[in-house]
Design an enzyme around this catalytic site. Sequence first.
Site, PDB file in Angstrom:
ATOM      1  N   LYS A 116       0.856  -1.191   0.000  1.00  0.00           N
ATOM      2  CA  LYS A 116       0.000   0.000   0.000  1.00  0.00           C
ATOM      3  C   LYS A 116       0.888   1.235   0.000  1.00  0.00           C
ATOM      4  O   LYS A 116       1.681   1.442   0.918  1.00  0.00           O
ATOM      5  CB  LYS A 116      -0.906  -0.006   1.235  1.00  0.00           C
TER       6      LYS A 116
ATOM      7  N   ASP B 236     -14.216   2.490   9.126  1.00  0.00           N
ATOM      8  CA  ASP B 236     -14.635   2.503   7.719  1.00  0.00           C
ATOM      9  C   ASP B 236     -15.201   1.122   7.396  1.00  0.00           C
ATOM     10  O   ASP B 236     -14.705   0.411   6.532  1.00  0.00           O
ATOM     11  CB  ASP B 236     -13.462   2.847   6.809  1.00  0.00           C
TER      12      ASP B 236
ATOM     13  N   ASN C 102     -13.740  -3.787   2.996  1.00  0.00           N
ATOM     14  CA  ASN C 102     -12.741  -3.827   4.067  1.00  0.00           C
ATOM     15  C   ASN C 102     -12.898  -5.018   5.005  1.00  0.00           C
ATOM     16  O   ASN C 102     -12.141  -5.160   5.965  1.00  0.00           O
ATOM     17  CB  ASN C 102     -12.800  -2.532   4.889  1.00  0.00           C
TER      18      ASN C 102
ATOM     19  N   ASP D  10      -7.608  -2.067   5.887  1.00  0.00           N
ATOM     20  CA  ASP D  10      -7.802  -0.614   5.759  1.00  0.00           C
ATOM     21  C   ASP D  10      -8.141  -0.004   7.116  1.00  0.00           C
ATOM     22  O   ASP D  10      -9.245   0.477   7.353  1.00  0.00           O
ATOM     23  CB  ASP D  10      -8.888  -0.301   4.730  1.00  0.00           C
TER      24      ASP D  10
END
Length: 262
Positions: free
Chosen positions: A38, A180, A185, A198
């Site tokens: 990432k 989130d 996710n 995430d």
Amino acid sequence: MLYIPDKIKRELQNEAYEVDSIGKSGGSIFLFADKVLKIQDNSDEANHEVQAMRWLEGKISVPKIIAHECSEDKSYLLMTHVSGKMACSEEYLNNPAKLTTLLAHAMKELWRIDISDCPLDCSLDRKLEAAQFRVKNNLVDMEDVEPDTFGPNGFEDPEALLQWLVDNRPAEELVLSHGDFCLPNIYINKDEKISFIDLGRTGVADKWQDIALCYRSLKYNYDGKYGGKAYSGYDPDMLFEKLGIAPDWKKIRYYNLLDELF
């Protein structure tokens, strides 16, 4: 591939990869056979994610950090790939009762974690402070908001929304929140083990933060807004049945509106 530091490059050794085009993490995600790289702007949220992954290791299933390097403006996070498929995969969307049950189980798994020594503060004080910074510095993505959030039927601008959020902040029911909690996710494997990815907004927060975003994610995945395929006959209110709680529509609206500033 974008530039990556030598330390991370050595871990990868020219392995083949694919670019992730599903998530909305705000960075570039490269998928290897058993690793994920990432690359994102070097920010408080990027550093928070690394801290969250370290604190959560051994508590719930999250990726393990292989290497983390930062340049002046970029964060490079190499981690293990969690097992399973995204909760928004067709396999799970085709079985809404099972999917909603598993998502409720995932949420409760987070809520059971002892937060007495959690260093990850994502309470409203912190969230509204971050929202104020984003509004002040014109960081709100006006192309990625709900059609009625701003304009004739909504708020005049992000400043007006922020003021409403400050004036109408609810009492908090603090738990460990993913922050989130959207279907991409959450990963589910064949043994129904759940993993979370995430984690840049994970921390101590109101449990309705997760409920609100999960409800919205279910609704939009099933009505075709995400993925382009609509599934008939699904009622996202099933989430409340599986959680065993009554919906608090004021809080659901509040946290979905707060999310518009992030």
